[in-house]
Design a protein around this motif. Structure first.
Motif, mmCIF file in Angstrom:
data_model
loop_
_atom_site.group_PDB
_atom_site.id
_atom_site.type_symbol
_atom_site.label_atom_id
_atom_site.label_comp_id
_atom_site.label_asym_id
_atom_site.label_seq_id
_atom_site.Cartn_x
_atom_site.Cartn_y
_atom_site.Cartn_z
ATOM 1 N N ASP A 161 -23.104 -30.745 34.259
ATOM 2 C CA ASP A 161 -24.541 -30.884 34.060
ATOM 3 C C ASP A 161 -25.142 -29.488 33.906
ATOM 4 O OD1 ASP A 161 -27.255 -31.336 34.185
ATOM 5 O OD2 ASP A 161 -27.089 -32.909 35.712
ATOM 6 N N PRO A 162 -25.898 -29.243 32.822
ATOM 7 C CA PRO A 162 -26.502 -27.914 32.645
ATOM 8 C C PRO A 162 -27.401 -27.502 33.802
ATOM 9 C CG PRO A 162 -26.658 -29.219 30.627
ATOM 10 C CD PRO A 162 -26.162 -30.140 31.700
ATOM 11 N N ALA A 163 -27.917 -28.482 34.564
ATOM 12 C CA ALA A 163 -28.798 -28.159 35.693
ATOM 13 C C ALA A 163 -28.061 -27.366 36.767
ATOM 14 C CB ALA A 163 -29.381 -29.434 36.282
ATOM 15 N N LEU A 164 -26.730 -27.425 36.774
ATOM 16 C CA LEU A 164 -25.959 -26.683 37.769
ATOM 17 C C LEU A 164 -25.889 -25.193 37.458
ATOM 18 C CD1 LEU A 164 -22.965 -29.181 38.236
ATOM 19 C CD2 LEU A 164 -24.981 -28.904 39.695
ATOM 20 N N SER A 165 -26.238 -24.811 36.243
ATOM 21 C CA SER A 165 -26.207 -23.406 35.809
ATOM 22 C C SER A 165 -24.847 -22.756 36.066
ATOM 23 C CB SER A 165 -27.300 -22.601 36.516
ATOM 24 O OG SER A 165 -28.567 -23.126 36.213
ATOM 25 N N PRO A 166 -23.765 -23.342 35.566
ATOM 26 C CA PRO A 166 -22.453 -22.727 35.773
ATOM 27 C C PRO A 166 -22.316 -21.450 34.944
ATOM 28 C CG PRO A 166 -22.264 -24.562 34.255
ATOM 29 C CD PRO A 166 -23.694 -24.557 34.733
ATOM 30 N N VAL A 167 -21.441 -20.559 35.404
ATOM 31 C CA VAL A 167 -21.212 -19.298 34.687
ATOM 32 C C VAL A 167 -20.149 -19.531 33.624
ATOM 33 C CG1 VAL A 167 -20.515 -16.893 34.901
ATOM 34 C CG2 VAL A 167 -21.840 -17.978 36.729
ATOM 35 N N ALA A 168 -20.448 -19.172 32.398
ATOM 36 C CA ALA A 168 -19.495 -19.353 31.302
ATOM 37 C C ALA A 168 -18.283 -18.454 31.502
ATOM 38 C CB ALA A 168 -20.166 -19.043 29.972
ATOM 39 N N ALA A 169 -17.132 -18.942 31.020
ATOM 40 C CA ALA A 169 -15.889 -18.189 31.176
ATOM 41 C C ALA A 169 -15.939 -16.849 30.455
ATOM 42 C CB ALA A 169 -14.718 -19.024 30.663
#
Length: 226
Positions: free
Chosen positions: A91-99
């Motif tokens: 989910d984009p709401a989690l704001s994960p860090v791109a590899a």
């Protein structure tokens, strides 16, 4: 008088002249088509199409993000082997860090405790430690009456103000005020109170801690417009 050879002894008609049963030449009734069968087939086809579309979308929505490989305590530096790359649908709401940002994070510090196997969020990484150089962190326990009802967030500029004594006396002197910045907020369900961690200059930390221990302080939230 001679008998008619074509007529039987009992007066029956010749065999070839016997009446034949009429054949039923009416057309056969066509077998009824059941509407529910067609409806079921249509539903199955639609379900299959939706399943295919969902699988296709799920595969194409995945992205490569960073996941924590080992436990990292708050404040510890992040090294190259501390992070791994996984492809997941998030989910984009989690704001994960791109590899792709893996190399940029080397040398950064964990803003919170990071546990192995969890996705790395952008807010979990910081370039500087709290408190910073020349600053101290003070925890202040406040009741709902000692702070605004507006939720506090990290980075808010606040003032800690000394309130009147036990007898409620008010003097003509200006109350002692210490400017601070909110670092964290923790609720205490057992008491209904709130502990606010604030960062203040080192020179004000001891005085603020002593005043906060008496319980005679209040928190004032200043403007968020900068």
């Amino acid at each position: 008088m001679s008998l008619n050879t074509a007529q039987g002894a009992a007066g029956e008609a010749p065999p070839n002249n016997r009446p034949r049963l009429a054949l039923n030449n009416s057309p056969r009734l066509k077998q009824r088509r059941r509407p529910w069968v067609f409806a079921l087939c249509a539903a199955l086809v639609a379900a299959g199409a939706l399943g295919t579309a969902f699988a296709f979308t799920s595969v194409n929505d995945t992205q490569e993000v960073l996941v924590v490989s080992r436990d990292i305590k708050r404040g510890e530096p992040i090294e190259a082997g501390d992070l791994s790359v996984v492809r997941v649908s998030v989910d984009p709401a989690l704001s994960p860090v791109a590899a792709s940002k893996s190399a940029e994070l080397e040398g950064s510090r964990a803003a919170v405790d990071l546990w192995a196997g969890t996705l790395l969020a952008e807010a979990a990484v910081t370039e500087s430690l709290v408190p910073g150089e020349g600053e101290s962190l003070v925890g202040i326990s406040l009741t709902p009456a000692q702070m605004p009802s507006e939720p506090l967030y990290s980075g808010d500029a606040v003032r800690i103000v000394t309130t009147p004594g036990d007898q409620g006396e008010v003097t003509n002197e200006d109350p002692v005020t210490v400017e601070a910045v909110v670092v964290g907020v923790s609720r205490v369900p057992e008491t209904g109170g709130t502990v606010v961690d604030v960062s203040v200059p080192e020179g004000d930390a001891a005085d603020l801690a002593a005043r906060a221990a008496t319980g005679r302080v209040a928190l004032v939230l200043d403007t968020r417009e900068r």
